[in-house]
Enzyme design. Sequence first.
Site, PDB file in Angstrom:
ATOM      1  N   LEU A 224       1.036  -1.057   0.038  1.00  0.00           N
ATOM      2  CA  LEU A 224       0.030   0.068   0.066  1.00  0.00           C
ATOM      3  C   LEU A 224       0.924   1.329  -0.102  1.00  0.00           C
ATOM      4  O   LEU A 224       2.122   1.101   0.666  1.00  0.00           O
ATOM      5  CB  LEU A 224      -0.852   0.128   1.289  1.00  0.00           C
ATOM      6  CG  LEU A 224      -1.908  -1.133   1.458  1.00  0.00           C
ATOM      7  CD1 LEU A 224      -2.793  -0.906   2.764  1.00  0.00           C
ATOM      8  CD2 LEU A 224      -2.787  -1.129   0.140  1.00  0.00           C
ATOM      9  N   ASP A 225       0.468   2.319  -0.675  1.00  0.00           N
ATOM     10  CA  ASP A 225       1.148   3.352  -0.575  1.00  0.00           C
ATOM     11  C   ASP A 225       1.460   4.057   1.008  1.00  0.00           C
ATOM     12  O   ASP A 225       0.735   3.695   1.810  1.00  0.00           O
ATOM     13  CB  ASP A 225       0.350   4.752  -1.394  1.00  0.00           C
ATOM     14  CG  ASP A 225       0.483   4.424  -2.844  1.00  0.00           C
ATOM     15  OD1 ASP A 225       1.108   3.558  -3.100  1.00  0.00           O
ATOM     16  OD2 ASP A 225      -0.587   5.062  -3.463  1.00  0.00           O
ATOM     17  N   LYS A 226       2.434   4.642   1.026  1.00  0.00           N
ATOM     18  CA  LYS A 226       2.870   5.468   2.277  1.00  0.00           C
ATOM     19  C   LYS A 226       1.556   5.987   3.040  1.00  0.00           C
ATOM     20  O   LYS A 226       1.475   6.109   4.194  1.00  0.00           O
ATOM     21  CB  LYS A 226       4.000   6.281   2.295  1.00  0.00           C
ATOM     22  CG  LYS A 226       4.722   6.786   3.447  1.00  0.00           C
ATOM     23  CD  LYS A 226       5.897   7.577   3.379  1.00  0.00           C
ATOM     24  CE  LYS A 226       6.482   7.910   4.556  1.00  0.00           C
ATOM     25  NZ  LYS A 226       7.749   8.693   4.269  1.00  0.00           N
TER      26      LYS A 226
ATOM     27  N   HIS B  64      -0.231   2.547  -7.608  1.00  0.00           N
ATOM     28  CA  HIS B  64      -0.987   3.525  -7.423  1.00  0.00           C
ATOM     29  C   HIS B  64      -2.293   3.574  -8.297  1.00  0.00           C
ATOM     30  O   HIS B  64      -2.826   4.669  -8.819  1.00  0.00           O
ATOM     31  CB  HIS B  64      -0.304   4.896  -7.738  1.00  0.00           C
ATOM     32  CG  HIS B  64       0.723   5.414  -7.045  1.00  0.00           C
ATOM     33  ND1 HIS B  64       0.904   5.033  -5.814  1.00  0.00           N
ATOM     34  CD2 HIS B  64       1.918   6.121  -7.552  1.00  0.00           C
ATOM     35  CE1 HIS B  64       2.210   5.595  -5.420  1.00  0.00           C
ATOM     36  NE2 HIS B  64       2.861   6.256  -6.358  1.00  0.00           N
TER      37      HIS B  64
ATOM     38  N   LYS C  24      -5.645   5.545  -7.384  1.00  0.00           N
ATOM     39  CA  LYS C  24      -5.336   6.994  -7.477  1.00  0.00           C
ATOM     40  C   LYS C  24      -5.501   7.427  -9.225  1.00  0.00           C
ATOM     41  O   LYS C  24      -6.020   8.301  -9.448  1.00  0.00           O
ATOM     42  CB  LYS C  24      -4.123   7.545  -6.949  1.00  0.00           C
ATOM     43  CG  LYS C  24      -4.156   7.407  -5.450  1.00  0.00           C
ATOM     44  CD  LYS C  24      -2.504   7.682  -4.685  1.00  0.00           C
ATOM     45  CE  LYS C  24      -3.011   7.603  -3.309  1.00  0.00           C
ATOM     46  NZ  LYS C  24      -1.530   7.310  -2.589  1.00  0.00           N
TER      47      LYS C  24
END
Length: 235
Positions: A103-105, A186, A189
């Site tokens: 998962l992204d930060k 990503h 998004k």
Amino acid sequence: MRLDRFISSQKAELSRNDVRDLCRKGQVTVNGTAVRKPDTRIDENSDTVSVCGETLRYRRYVYIMLNKPQGVVCATRDGLSETVLELIPSQLRRKGLFPAGRLDKDTEGFVLITDDGALAHRMLSPRSHVPKTYFVKCEKPVSPDTAERFSQGIVIDGGEKCLPAELIQGKNDHECELVLHEGKYHQVKRMFEAVGNKVVYLKRVRIGGVSLSPELPLGGCLEMLHKDVEKLLSR
Ligand code: URA
């Protein structure tokens, strides 16, 4: 299995040398009797091994549900930021743990931490089509045609075509759930960018047939029960 190998496979912080020292000091027992020889053979499925009074429960692999907070990275090590592995409590730590998928930060939610590479591969392979469900908050209202465009397989920047994804409208028009069957970089998004919107909050809430436990606080971990592990792969 050798006693020293068994103990160091179950306890991340103990090397075989540490185990040897503990055996010498009489701190290791098998079925209640101190065992001083670290190369003693044990049956990991039936013998009861204790180290410094703590009984070890043998698990070939462990599967940990983590509720990742923002600011933590999905990596085994990172020079700068805190990693998901640093959130694992000591009683669950062991060698070979890694986050199965990223998962992204700035994304929160369900990350599976395991040492079972085969299961992770099956869960992450696009060929397995394991659904991953995200709760999404957007900057602008989610337009009525977004669900239709996502269900057709939207083309995101760089010309990549996504697999069809399901969008479920949330309790207001800025919120929704999105079910993906793959994991491009990503992806959530970029999908919303492709329809002129922007994700302002993202949380993974479900992998396969397993939902993130609502009782698990941000940063909290839960060892998954064996019966739930297979459900991670259900379509
Ligand atoms: N999609 C994203 O954009 N970010 C994530 O962290 C996961 C899916």
